[in-house]
Design a protein around this motif. Structure first.
Motif, PDB file in Angstrom:
ATOM      1  N   CYS A  72      10.852  14.650   9.167  1.00 22.10           N
ATOM      2  CA  CYS A  72       9.492  14.165   9.350  1.00 22.10           C
ATOM      3  C   CYS A  72       9.500  12.641   9.263  1.00 22.10           C
ATOM      4  CB  CYS A  72       8.539  14.771   8.318  1.00 22.10           C
ATOM      5  SG  CYS A  72       8.919  14.317   6.634  1.00 22.10           S
ATOM      6  N   GLN A  73       8.495  12.021   9.838  1.00 24.13           N
ATOM      7  CA  GLN A  73       8.373  10.564   9.808  1.00 24.13           C
ATOM      8  C   GLN A  73       7.264  10.194   8.822  1.00 24.13           C
ATOM      9  OE1 GLN A  73       8.638  12.098  12.952  1.00 24.13           O
ATOM     10  NE2 GLN A  73      10.783  11.520  13.063  1.00 24.13           N
ATOM     11  N   ALA A  74       7.674   9.553   7.716  1.00 31.19           N
ATOM     12  CA  ALA A  74       6.707   9.099   6.709  1.00 31.19           C
ATOM     13  C   ALA A  74       6.217   7.715   7.105  1.00 31.19           C
ATOM     14  CB  ALA A  74       7.356   9.066   5.339  1.00 31.19           C
ATOM     15  N   LEU A  75       4.905   7.497   6.994  1.00 35.44           N
ATOM     16  CA  LEU A  75       4.286   6.244   7.403  1.00 35.44           C
ATOM     17  C   LEU A  75       3.553   5.637   6.208  1.00 35.44           C
ATOM     18  CD1 LEU A  75       3.644   4.581  10.057  1.00 35.44           C
ATOM     19  CD2 LEU A  75       1.461   5.759  10.038  1.00 35.44           C
ATOM     20  N   VAL A  76       3.828   4.345   5.929  1.00 31.71           N
ATOM     21  CA  VAL A  76       3.135   3.608   4.867  1.00 31.71           C
ATOM     22  C   VAL A  76       2.579   2.343   5.499  1.00 31.71           C
ATOM     23  CG1 VAL A  76       3.364   2.450   2.650  1.00 31.71           C
ATOM     24  CG2 VAL A  76       4.714   4.480   3.108  1.00 31.71           C
ATOM     25  N   GLN A  77       1.266   2.126   5.359  1.00 33.80           N
ATOM     26  CA  GLN A  77       0.621   0.938   5.917  1.00 33.80           C
ATOM     27  C   GLN A  77      -0.079   0.190   4.785  1.00 33.80           C
ATOM     28  OE1 GLN A  77      -2.453   1.677   8.801  1.00 33.80           O
ATOM     29  NE2 GLN A  77      -2.305  -0.396   9.634  1.00 33.80           N
ATOM     30  N   ARG A  78       0.214  -1.120   4.671  1.00 30.34           N
ATOM     31  CA  ARG A  78      -0.382  -1.961   3.624  1.00 30.34           C
ATOM     32  C   ARG A  78      -1.243  -3.033   4.279  1.00 30.34           C
ATOM     33  NH1 ARG A  78       4.941  -1.297   2.917  1.00 30.34           N
ATOM     34  NH2 ARG A  78       5.675  -0.255   1.058  1.00 30.34           N
ATOM     35  N   SER A  79      -2.200  -3.540   3.501  1.00 28.83           N
ATOM     36  CA  SER A  79      -3.016  -4.647   4.000  1.00 28.83           C
ATOM     37  C   SER A  79      -3.298  -5.617   2.864  1.00 28.83           C
ATOM     38  CB  SER A  79      -4.330  -4.133   4.593  1.00 28.83           C
ATOM     39  OG  SER A  79      -5.225  -3.801   3.561  1.00 28.83           O
ATOM     40  N   PRO A  80      -3.595  -6.880   3.179  1.00 31.19           N
ATOM     41  CA  PRO A  80      -3.888  -7.856   2.133  1.00 31.19           C
ATOM     42  C   PRO A  80      -5.200  -7.575   1.399  1.00 31.19           C
ATOM     43  CG  PRO A  80      -4.039  -8.870   4.306  1.00 31.19           C
ATOM     44  CD  PRO A  80      -3.565  -7.487   4.503  1.00 31.19           C
ATOM     45  N   TRP A  81      -6.003  -6.637   1.880  1.00 30.92           N
ATOM     46  CA  TRP A  81      -7.260  -6.276   1.222  1.00 30.92           C
ATOM     47  C   TRP A  81      -7.037  -5.185   0.189  1.00 30.92           C
ATOM     48  CZ3 TRP A  81      -6.732  -7.144   6.426  1.00 30.92           C
ATOM     49  CH2 TRP A  81      -7.324  -8.325   6.873  1.00 30.92           C
ATOM     50  N   LEU A  82      -5.775  -4.989  -0.230  1.00 28.62           N
ATOM     51  CA  LEU A  82      -5.379  -4.024  -1.252  1.00 28.62           C
ATOM     52  C   LEU A  82      -5.732  -2.592  -0.867  1.00 28.62           C
ATOM     53  CD1 LEU A  82      -6.336  -6.075  -4.411  1.00 28.62           C
ATOM     54  CD2 LEU A  82      -4.079  -5.754  -3.451  1.00 28.62           C
ATOM     55  N   VAL A  83      -5.536  -2.271   0.414  1.00 31.36           N
ATOM     56  CA  VAL A  83      -5.706  -0.906   0.900  1.00 31.36           C
ATOM     57  C   VAL A  83      -4.341  -0.428   1.367  1.00 31.36           C
ATOM     58  CG1 VAL A  83      -6.779   0.536   2.675  1.00 31.36           C
ATOM     59  CG2 VAL A  83      -8.093  -1.282   1.586  1.00 31.36           C
ATOM     60  N   MET A  84      -3.964   0.784   0.933  1.00 34.38           N
ATOM     61  CA  MET A  84      -2.683   1.354   1.346  1.00 34.38           C
ATOM     62  C   MET A  84      -2.948   2.724   1.957  1.00 34.38           C
ATOM     63  SD  MET A  84       0.664   2.243  -0.934  1.00 34.38           S
ATOM     64  CE  MET A  84       1.383   0.647  -0.980  1.00 34.38           C
ATOM     65  N   ARG A  85      -2.381   2.975   3.134  1.00 32.45           N
ATOM     66  CA  ARG A  85      -2.486   4.267   3.802  1.00 32.45           C
ATOM     67  C   ARG A  85      -1.099   4.884   3.843  1.00 32.45           C
ATOM     68  NH1 ARG A  85      -5.486   0.702   6.889  1.00 32.45           N
ATOM     69  NH2 ARG A  85      -7.727   1.102   6.811  1.00 32.45           N
ATOM     70  N   MET A  86      -1.002   6.154   3.438  1.00 33.82           N
ATOM     71  CA  MET A  86       0.286   6.846   3.402  1.00 33.82           C
ATOM     72  C   MET A  86       0.130   8.240   3.990  1.00 33.82           C
ATOM     73  SD  MET A  86       1.388   5.920  -0.487  1.00 33.82           S
ATOM     74  CE  MET A  86       3.044   6.520  -0.348  1.00 33.82           C
ATOM     75  N   GLY A  87       1.210   8.739   4.577  1.00 38.63           N
ATOM     76  CA  GLY A  87       1.186  10.106   5.086  1.00 38.63           C
ATOM     77  C   GLY A  87       2.329  10.376   6.034  1.00 38.63           C
ATOM     78  N   ILE A  88       2.287  11.558   6.615  1.00 39.18           N
ATOM     79  CA  ILE A  88       3.282  11.995   7.593  1.00 39.18           C
ATOM     80  C   ILE A  88       2.714  11.747   8.977  1.00 39.18           C
ATOM     81  CG2 ILE A  88       4.667  13.957   8.403  1.00 39.18           C
ATOM     82  CD1 ILE A  88       5.319  13.059   5.523  1.00 39.18           C
TER      83      ILE A  88
END
Length: 167
Positions: A57-73
């Motif tokens: 599976c491909q795990a995806l992590v997205q960060r932003s300078p507004w302190l929001v993190m998105r994680m998932g497959i």
């Protein structure tokens, strides 16, 4: 496990106000991982053959300078998380808009700072355990200048060498 990363850089400059902003962060991380509970293993003893397959599976992590993190497959949706603030000061930093402004033009003092100033005024600037400077310096060892220390070492080494030569 293969990993790909995407970084972001943002810069902005306002020459009129003499302001500049620059930020860099690791925005997106895509990694391939073995998928849990998705494997196949077969053995044929008669033909002496084995077969093994592992799901990925491909795990995806997205960060932003507004302190929001998105994680998932990838393909299954992302879960969003709001990260807590860090490195916050107890008092807000402020500067007057005009340094030479009159009292009427200046902004009011923040409440926290006003309370701190009132506490200092109530104490009268006096410390309960206050000691005089002379008392503190009495407790310290005497200060020996470095130049005198070096001269003492040189004279000592010369006298020792002279004594060694005299025997």
């Amino acid at each position: 496990m293969a990993t790909s990363e995407l970084s972001c850089q943002v810069s902005e400059e306002n020459c009129e106000c003499r302001e500049a902003f620059w930020a860099e962060w690791k925005d997106l991380t895509l990694s391939t991982r073995p998928e849990e509970g998705c494997s196949l293993h077969e053995e044929d003893a008669q033909w002496r053959e084995t077969y093994h397959q592992q799901g990925q599976c491909q795990a995806l992590v997205q960060r932003s300078p507004w302190l929001v993190m998105r994680m998932g497959i990838l393909g299954r949706g992302l879960q969003e998380y709001q990260l807590p603030y860090q490195r916050m000061l107890p008092l807000p930093i402020f500067t007057p808009a005009k340094v030479g402004a009159t009292k009427e033009e200046r902004k009011d003092t923040p409440v926290q700072l006003r309370e701190l100033l009132a506490l200092e005024a109530a104490l009268g600037g006096q410390c309960v355990d206050r000691q005089d400077v002379a008392e503190i310096t009495k407790q310290l060892p005497p200060v020996v200048p470095v130049s005198k220390l070096g001269a003492q070492c040189r004279t000592l080494s010369r006298s020792m060498s002279q004594e060694a030569q005299r025997g």
